[in-house]
Design an enzyme around this catalytic site. Structure first.
Site, PDB file in Angstrom:
ATOM      1  N   ASN A 218      14.916  -0.630  23.123  1.00  0.00           N
ATOM      2  CA  ASN A 218      14.836  -1.862  22.334  1.00  0.00           C
ATOM      3  C   ASN A 218      15.909  -1.925  21.247  1.00  0.00           C
ATOM      4  O   ASN A 218      15.849  -2.755  20.357  1.00  0.00           O
ATOM      5  CB  ASN A 218      13.446  -1.995  21.694  1.00  0.00           C
ATOM      6  CG  ASN A 218      13.140  -0.856  20.721  1.00  0.00           C
ATOM      7  OD1 ASN A 218      13.952   0.029  20.516  1.00  0.00           O
ATOM      8  ND2 ASN A 218      11.956  -0.891  20.137  1.00  0.00           N
TER       9      ASN A 218
ATOM     10  N   GLU B  97      12.919   0.315  14.116  1.00  0.00           N
ATOM     11  CA  GLU B  97      12.601  -0.625  15.178  1.00  0.00           C
ATOM     12  C   GLU B  97      13.186  -2.007  14.865  1.00  0.00           C
ATOM     13  O   GLU B  97      13.581  -2.268  13.714  1.00  0.00           O
ATOM     14  CB  GLU B  97      11.077  -0.722  15.323  1.00  0.00           C
ATOM     15  CG  GLU B  97      10.382   0.611  15.643  1.00  0.00           C
ATOM     16  CD  GLU B  97      10.542   1.053  17.098  1.00  0.00           C
ATOM     17  OE1 GLU B  97      11.536   0.681  17.768  1.00  0.00           O
ATOM     18  OE2 GLU B  97       9.665   1.786  17.584  1.00  0.00           O
TER      19      GLU B  97
END
Ligand code: F6R
Length: 233
Positions: A129, A136
């Site tokens: 990702n 993140e």
């Protein structure tokens, strides 16, 4: 930015170790940032085969799961001992303590250590990702070492290492984007098609917190070593 495309992970590992060796022998490597994960295994295998001497080098790892200590076989501390530190002697090795009583203080302490030992070279992998360390999507570029909640994508990618998906921690401590960008030199490794989307965004897209690896565009000295061909077409 240097892009080095190789055929195999082993070839990549040789290149990465060559770069580390050059820095070490020139006396410019006092503080080395390390990562964990499958990408790093061939690098550490290669590194432990060399006679490079790290006894004057302080090592810092990027991240650790909250709730796991160095004896837990899935902790990053355990991974580092197994793959590198039991075989190569460093001056000191640091990794965030995911079992600290006060995680906030632990993050501040880690950032203080980094300030005292500015990173000369940081090894990085990338998540599917686009995460770097455990930063993140959605993480601000100004972040220092902090506590995070792992995304579903990361839990999917890393839970096969655990007994079950439920056994995997859902939180971690991680160096922030700004802690990483402070490193003088960054070597990013990306292997396999699963990393293609993130790497294409990095090389062709804009800088965006939706794909944290793109923040590396703001760094003056990044070398990418990858087996992904046709990334720039
Ligand atoms: C590990 C880390 C992660 C990994 C990334 C890729 O310390 O910070 O960002 O580099 O998740 O993991 P692998 O190499 O297992 O594909």
């Amino acid at each position: 930015m240097d892009l080095i495309v190789v055929k195999t992970k082993e070839e990549a590992a040789k290149k990465a170790v060559e770069l580390i060796g050059t820095e070490l022998k020139s006396g410019r490597l006092q503080s080395l940032g390390l990562a964990t994960g499958g990408t790093m295994v061939p690098i550490y295998n290669e590194l432990t085969e060399t006679d490079l001497d790290f006894r004057d080098v302080t090592a810092f790892n990027l991240d650790e799961y909250v709730g796991l200590d160095a004896e837990h076989p899935n902790s990053f501390a355990y991974f580092m001992n197994e793959h590198l530190f039991n075989k190569k002697k460093f001056k000191d090795t640091y990794i965030p303590n995911g079992k600290a009583q006060d995680l906030e203080t632990e993050c501040q302490h880690y950032e203080q250590l980094l300030a005292e030992h500015p990173l000369d070279l940081q090894l990085l992998g990338v998540g599917e990702n686009g995460h770097i360390a455990f930063n993140e999507p959605g993480t601000a570029p100004t972040t220092k070492t902090h506590r995070i909640t792992l995304t579903e994508s990361t839990i999917e990618a890393n839970s096969p290492y655990f007994e079950s998906k439920e056994a995997m921690p859902t939180e971690a401590l991680t160096m922030g984007i700004s802690s990483i960008l402070n490193a003088r030199k960054i070597v990013l490794l990306a292997f396999g098609e699963k990393k293609r989307d993130a790497m294409e965004q990095f090389l062709k897209g804009n800088v965006t917190d939706e794909c944290p690896v793109t923040f590396l565009k703001n760094h003056p000295d990044v070398t990418i070593i990858t087996d992904l061909e046709r990334l720039q077409e």
